[in-house]
Write a protein that holds these residues in place. Structure first.
Motif, short mmCIF file in Angstrom:
data_model
loop_
_atom_site.label_atom_id
_atom_site.label_comp_id
_atom_site.label_asym_id
_atom_site.label_seq_id
_atom_site.Cartn_x
_atom_site.Cartn_y
_atom_site.Cartn_z
N GLN A 50 0.82 -1.20 0.00
CA GLN A 50 0.00 0.00 0.00
C GLN A 50 0.87 1.27 0.00
OE1 GLN A 50 -2.55 -1.03 3.46
NE2 GLN A 50 -4.28 -0.80 2.06
N TRP A 51 0.48 2.22 -0.85
CA TRP A 51 1.11 3.53 -0.85
C TRP A 51 0.70 4.25 0.44
CZ3 TRP A 51 4.83 5.79 -3.55
CH2 TRP A 51 5.00 7.18 -3.46
N ARG A 52 1.60 5.03 1.00
CA ARG A 52 1.29 5.70 2.26
C ARG A 52 1.44 7.21 2.13
NH1 ARG A 52 0.98 2.45 6.85
NH2 ARG A 52 1.22 0.23 6.36
N VAL A 53 0.60 7.92 2.87
CA VAL A 53 0.66 9.38 2.89
C VAL A 53 0.84 9.85 4.33
CG1 VAL A 53 -0.78 9.59 0.84
CG2 VAL A 53 -1.85 9.61 3.10
N LYS A 54 1.19 11.13 4.46
CA LYS A 54 1.46 11.69 5.79
C LYS A 54 0.18 11.86 6.60
CE LYS A 54 5.49 14.43 4.40
NZ LYS A 54 6.07 15.80 4.35
N VAL A 55 0.34 11.77 7.91
CA VAL A 55 -0.75 12.07 8.84
C VAL A 55 -0.75 13.56 9.16
CG1 VAL A 55 -1.68 11.60 11.14
CG2 VAL A 55 -0.59 9.76 9.83
N ARG A 56 0.46 14.14 9.18
CA ARG A 56 0.63 15.56 9.52
C ARG A 56 1.87 16.05 8.75
NH1 ARG A 56 2.28 12.15 13.28
NH2 ARG A 56 0.17 11.97 14.12
N PRO A 57 2.04 17.36 8.60
CA PRO A 57 3.18 17.87 7.82
C PRO A 57 4.52 17.36 8.30
CG PRO A 57 1.61 19.62 8.25
CD PRO A 57 1.14 18.44 9.05
N SER A 58 4.67 17.15 9.60
CA SER A 58 5.97 16.73 10.15
C SER A 58 6.19 15.23 10.08
CB SER A 58 6.08 17.19 11.61
OG SER A 58 5.02 16.63 12.38
N GLU A 78 5.77 10.44 -5.09
CA GLU A 78 4.90 11.47 -4.53
C GLU A 78 4.63 12.57 -5.55
OE1 GLU A 78 2.42 13.39 -2.08
OE2 GLU A 78 3.33 11.43 -1.68
N GLU A 79 5.57 12.79 -6.46
CA GLU A 79 5.44 13.88 -7.42
C GLU A 79 4.40 13.58 -8.50
OE1 GLU A 79 6.82 16.81 -6.98
OE2 GLU A 79 7.61 15.97 -5.12
N ASN A 80 4.16 12.32 -8.80
CA ASN A 80 3.23 12.03 -9.90
C ASN A 80 1.98 11.28 -9.47
OD1 ASN A 80 4.17 9.46 -9.52
ND2 ASN A 80 4.93 9.14 -11.60
N ILE A 81 1.67 11.31 -8.17
CA ILE A 81 0.41 10.71 -7.73
C ILE A 81 -0.75 11.61 -8.13
CG2 ILE A 81 0.50 11.74 -5.41
CD1 ILE A 81 -0.78 9.09 -4.40
N SER A 106 -0.91 15.21 0.62
CA SER A 106 -0.46 14.46 -0.55
C SER A 106 -0.44 15.40 -1.75
CB SER A 106 -1.39 13.27 -0.81
OG SER A 106 -1.17 12.72 -2.09
N LYS A 107 0.31 15.03 -2.77
CA LYS A 107 0.34 15.80 -4.01
C LYS A 107 -0.89 15.51 -4.88
CE LYS A 107 4.54 17.67 -3.61
NZ LYS A 107 4.78 19.13 -3.62
N ALA A 108 -1.63 14.45 -4.57
CA ALA A 108 -2.82 14.10 -5.36
C ALA A 108 -3.87 15.19 -5.24
CB ALA A 108 -3.38 12.76 -4.90
N ARG A 109 -4.56 15.48 -6.35
CA ARG A 109 -5.61 16.49 -6.35
C ARG A 109 -7.02 15.88 -6.31
NH1 ARG A 109 -5.60 20.36 -11.12
NH2 ARG A 109 -7.11 21.42 -9.77
N ILE A 110 -7.11 14.62 -6.69
CA ILE A 110 -8.43 13.99 -6.81
C ILE A 110 -8.54 12.83 -5.82
CG2 ILE A 110 -10.00 12.73 -8.36
CD1 ILE A 110 -8.68 14.24 -10.68
N GLY A 111 -9.70 12.74 -5.20
CA GLY A 111 -9.95 11.65 -4.27
C GLY A 111 -11.26 10.95 -4.58
N VAL A 112 -11.28 9.63 -4.32
CA VAL A 112 -12.50 8.83 -4.48
C VAL A 112 -12.73 8.07 -3.20
CG1 VAL A 112 -13.66 6.99 -5.77
CG2 VAL A 112 -12.08 8.53 -6.95
N TRP A 113 -13.96 8.13 -2.70
CA TRP A 113 -14.35 7.28 -1.58
C TRP A 113 -15.38 6.28 -2.09
CZ3 TRP A 113 -19.30 6.99 0.84
CH2 TRP A 113 -19.33 6.11 1.92
N PHE A 114 -15.12 5.00 -1.87
CA PHE A 114 -16.00 3.93 -2.33
C PHE A 114 -15.98 2.81 -1.31
CE2 PHE A 114 -16.46 -0.04 -4.97
CZ PHE A 114 -17.81 0.10 -5.22
N ASN A 115 -17.17 2.48 -0.79
CA ASN A 115 -17.22 1.42 0.22
C ASN A 115 -17.96 0.18 -0.28
OD1 ASN A 115 -19.89 2.17 0.23
ND2 ASN A 115 -20.02 2.56 2.42
N GLY A 116 -18.15 0.08 -1.59
CA GLY A 116 -18.88 -1.05 -2.16
C GLY A 116 -20.34 -0.73 -2.40
N ASP A 117 -20.85 0.27 -1.67
CA ASP A 117 -22.25 0.67 -1.80
C ASP A 117 -22.42 2.09 -2.32
OD1 ASP A 117 -23.26 -1.78 -0.79
OD2 ASP A 117 -22.90 -1.10 1.26
N GLU A 118 -21.52 2.98 -1.92
CA GLU A 118 -21.62 4.39 -2.28
C GLU A 118 -20.28 4.91 -2.79
OE1 GLU A 118 -24.04 6.95 0.48
OE2 GLU A 118 -23.66 5.26 1.83
#
Length: 603
Positions: A50-58, A78-81, A106-118
């Motif tokens: 799994q790719w990991r992202v920061k919890v906080r800036p530090s 991180e630059e091309n996510i 994260s450097k990503a601009r787009i997010g998707v949330w999907f839980n199988g139903d929504e």
């Protein structure tokens, strides 16, 4: 590679992982959608490790694991996510909140949330050091820019790989967010209106023109609704004898924009499964369907039956319990392929081929259903696909023909059809107790077995009879001698002693060509009823007399026991990993027609 029970092969990485509900219902589903529907190369995705992202800036360790990360190349950094997909089993509010936390660092601009139903799609914006989030109607396809979302020409539209998942997502969104609508039937009607609007848009948009059924990034929701409402008015004008003037798009602006965003990239006309049937499976629950025996036949079974019967261009076809029109639509597609083949062989121009297809739909296809809403849906669907709308009627097929409207009587002659193909209603609580109906049927009477003559004698009218039994006789009423019946029946009819007279009736009246038994999972999770498919040919009076005189020739009957039907008891696809380590769907149904049409063999 052998995969043990309780584990699965990850679609992206190929690693063997635990088959948790989150993985089965969300991560693996959306990974496949990203590749097959949105066109992202699998090597641009990362799921394991799994790719990991920061919890906080530090945070130097990057503690948050991402379920699916999408990059702009096969070099994951991180630059091309580009996109982060979160698939945890949370509600919409909590899932979105966690996704925003992931995007924030994260450097990503787009997010998707999907839980199988929504699903939810969000865009991160950074202005003057401030991070804000807004809804997106969808995510870009591979190669698209953000501003290209919703800007599809008609030729850009693609078939959907899993329409049921799309409709399930829409259903759950509507239930949670639609303003002023709470009933499933209204949700279904609204989605059906939108499906027909979209199909109309697909039919009447030139290949290089932008579709009207769309929702763009930052487009005002009132503009989206205005465009769809205007388009629906054209649908009503085009099909005024099908869609009532009072019909309207009742969804609020925000909800409508969401639905349009979910559907806009797909071509419903070219999708492998019947869009209307899938919508009903999702939107009309077991409580509504089961009580009336309205268990919609899975598309693979419908296609199998049509392929086995193999109707020709001139075949007159009827489904006397047509529901939303699944058998009619699949039969129409089957016949249209033959029209196209003939046209190609004789060098017809494309407009002549289309005219012939329309002529076939109008002249040769008929459907009846006693449910007004379902008959209306079948009528509208036939209208949009092939203009066979004039052949669908709302009647009780089991009533005396004299009680039908004059129009139905004119268009549905007894003994006038080459093919009857149907799945009549069945259910424990269904029974016909009207003497006015029962007295008109041989199978509406008691039958007594004479052991001396080994024959059955008809007795008094029964107090009640299940509609499925009566439909066997009504289907034969509609067939011409030599015509073919394809019907879904309860397997118990062929196994229980109390139904021996029914089997005797079928054998006297028809030449049985094939019996295909289906697994118990076929109609689950709606009902546990175990069914079979009967294909038979109606005998003439002379053939019946020959049988009575024991002059009938012995003939072969194709028998087949299907083990896998493509889904399990919960309706989930039965996907397994084969000896080559590749995923495959366990579904024997697509192979049955080929074996049947091949005829007797030594293997």
């Amino acid at each position: 590679m052998e995969v043990k029970e309780g584990y699965l092969k990850d679609y992206v990485s190929g690693q063997v992982i635990k088959a948790t509900p989150e993985e089965v219902e969300a991560v693996q589903v959306f990974s496949r959608v990203l590749v097959e529907d949105y066109g992202y190369p699998a090597e641009y995705l990362q799921t394991r490790p799994q790719w990991r992202v920061k919890v906080r800036p530090s945070d130097n360790r990057k503690e948050y694991p991402v379920d699916i990360a999408v990059f702009s190349s096969d070099s994951h950094s991180e630059e091309n996510i580009q996109i982060i997909v979160e698939c945890k089993k949370k509600n919409r509010k909590d899932g979105r909140s966690q996704l925003e936390d992931y995007l924030r660092f994260s450097k990503a601009r787009i997010g998707v949330w999907f839980n199988g139903d929504e699903r939810a799609y969000i865009l991160k914006r950074e202005e003057d050091g401030k991070v804000t989030f807004s809804d997106l109607p969808n995510i870009p396809r591979y190669g698209q820019r953000l501003e290209d979302i919703g800007r599809f020409t008609r030729k850009d539209l693609i078939p959907a790989t899993n329409l049921k998942s799309v409709f399930k997502t829409i259903r759950n969104y509507l239930a949670a967010n639609a303003v002023g609508i709470t009933r499933d039937e209204v949700f279904a009607q609204q989605l059906i209106n939108l499906i027909f609007t979209k199909i109309y848009d697909e039919r009447f948009t030139k290949p290089d023109d932008f579709v009207t059924f769309r929702a763009g990034v930052d487009e005002p929701e009132e503009d989206v609704k205005g465009r769809i409402v205007d388009l629906f008015e054209k649908v009503k004008e085009q099909y005024s004898d099908v869609i009532e003037v009072a019909d309207s798009i009742k969804l609020d602006e925000k909800t409508l924009s969401y639905v349009v965003g979910e559907l806009q990239q797909y071509s419903l006309q070219e999708s492998a499964r019947d869009a209307v049937g899938d919508a009903f499976e999702v939107f009309i629950g077991p409580s509504l369907k089961g009580g009336q025996g309205q268990f919609f036949t899975p598309r693979n079974v419908v296609k199998m039956m049509v392929d086995m019967i193999d109707p020709c261009v001139n075949s007159k076809i009827i489904d006397p319990a047509c529901g939303s029109g699944g058998f009619l639509v699949e039969s129409l597609r089957h016949v249209w392929k033959k029209v196209e083949s003939n046209g190609s062989e004789y060098g017809w121009p494309s407009n002549e081929i289309e005219a012939e297809k329309q002529k076939v739909a109008i002249k040769n296809f008929r459907g009846i259903d006693k449910d007004y809403f379902l008959s209306k849906v079948a009528k509208a669907y036939m209208a949009i696909l092939g203009d066979g709308r004039g052949g669908v009627f709302c009647e009780n097929s089991l009533e005396s023909k004299e009680n039908w409207s004059s129009s139905t009587q004119d268009y549905v002659p007894f003994g006038g059809f080459d093919v009857v193909i149907t799945n009549p209603p069945f259910g424990k609580k269904l029974a016909i107790d009207s003497e006015d109906i029962l007295k008109n049927y041989d199978l509406g009477h008691k039958w007594k077995h004479d052991s001396d003559s080994d024959a059955y004698e008809k007795g008094n009218v029964l107090d009640k009879q299940t509609p499925q039994i009566l439909f066997i006789e009504r289907c034969l009423d509609l067939l011409r001698p030599g015509g073919t019946l394809g019907i879904v029946l309860l397997e118990s009819i062929f196994g229980m002693p109390k139904y021996r007279h029914v089997v005797d009736y079928i054998q006297r009246k028809t030449k049985i060509k094939a019996v295909v038994t289906m697994p118990e999972d076929l109609f689950q999770p709606h009902t546990h009823a175990k069914c079979c498919i009967l294909i038979c040919e109606k005998k003439s009076n002379e053939q019946e007399q020959e049988q009575e005189q024991e002059q009938e020739q012995v003939h072969d009957i194709f028998m087949c026991d299907v083990k896998w039907c493509g889904h399990d008891s919960r309706g989930n696809p039965t996907i397994r990993v084969n000896a080559d380590g590749e995923e495959e769907l366990l579904d024997d149904i697509p192979f049955v027609a080929e074996k049947y049409l091949r005829g007797p063999s030594d293997d």
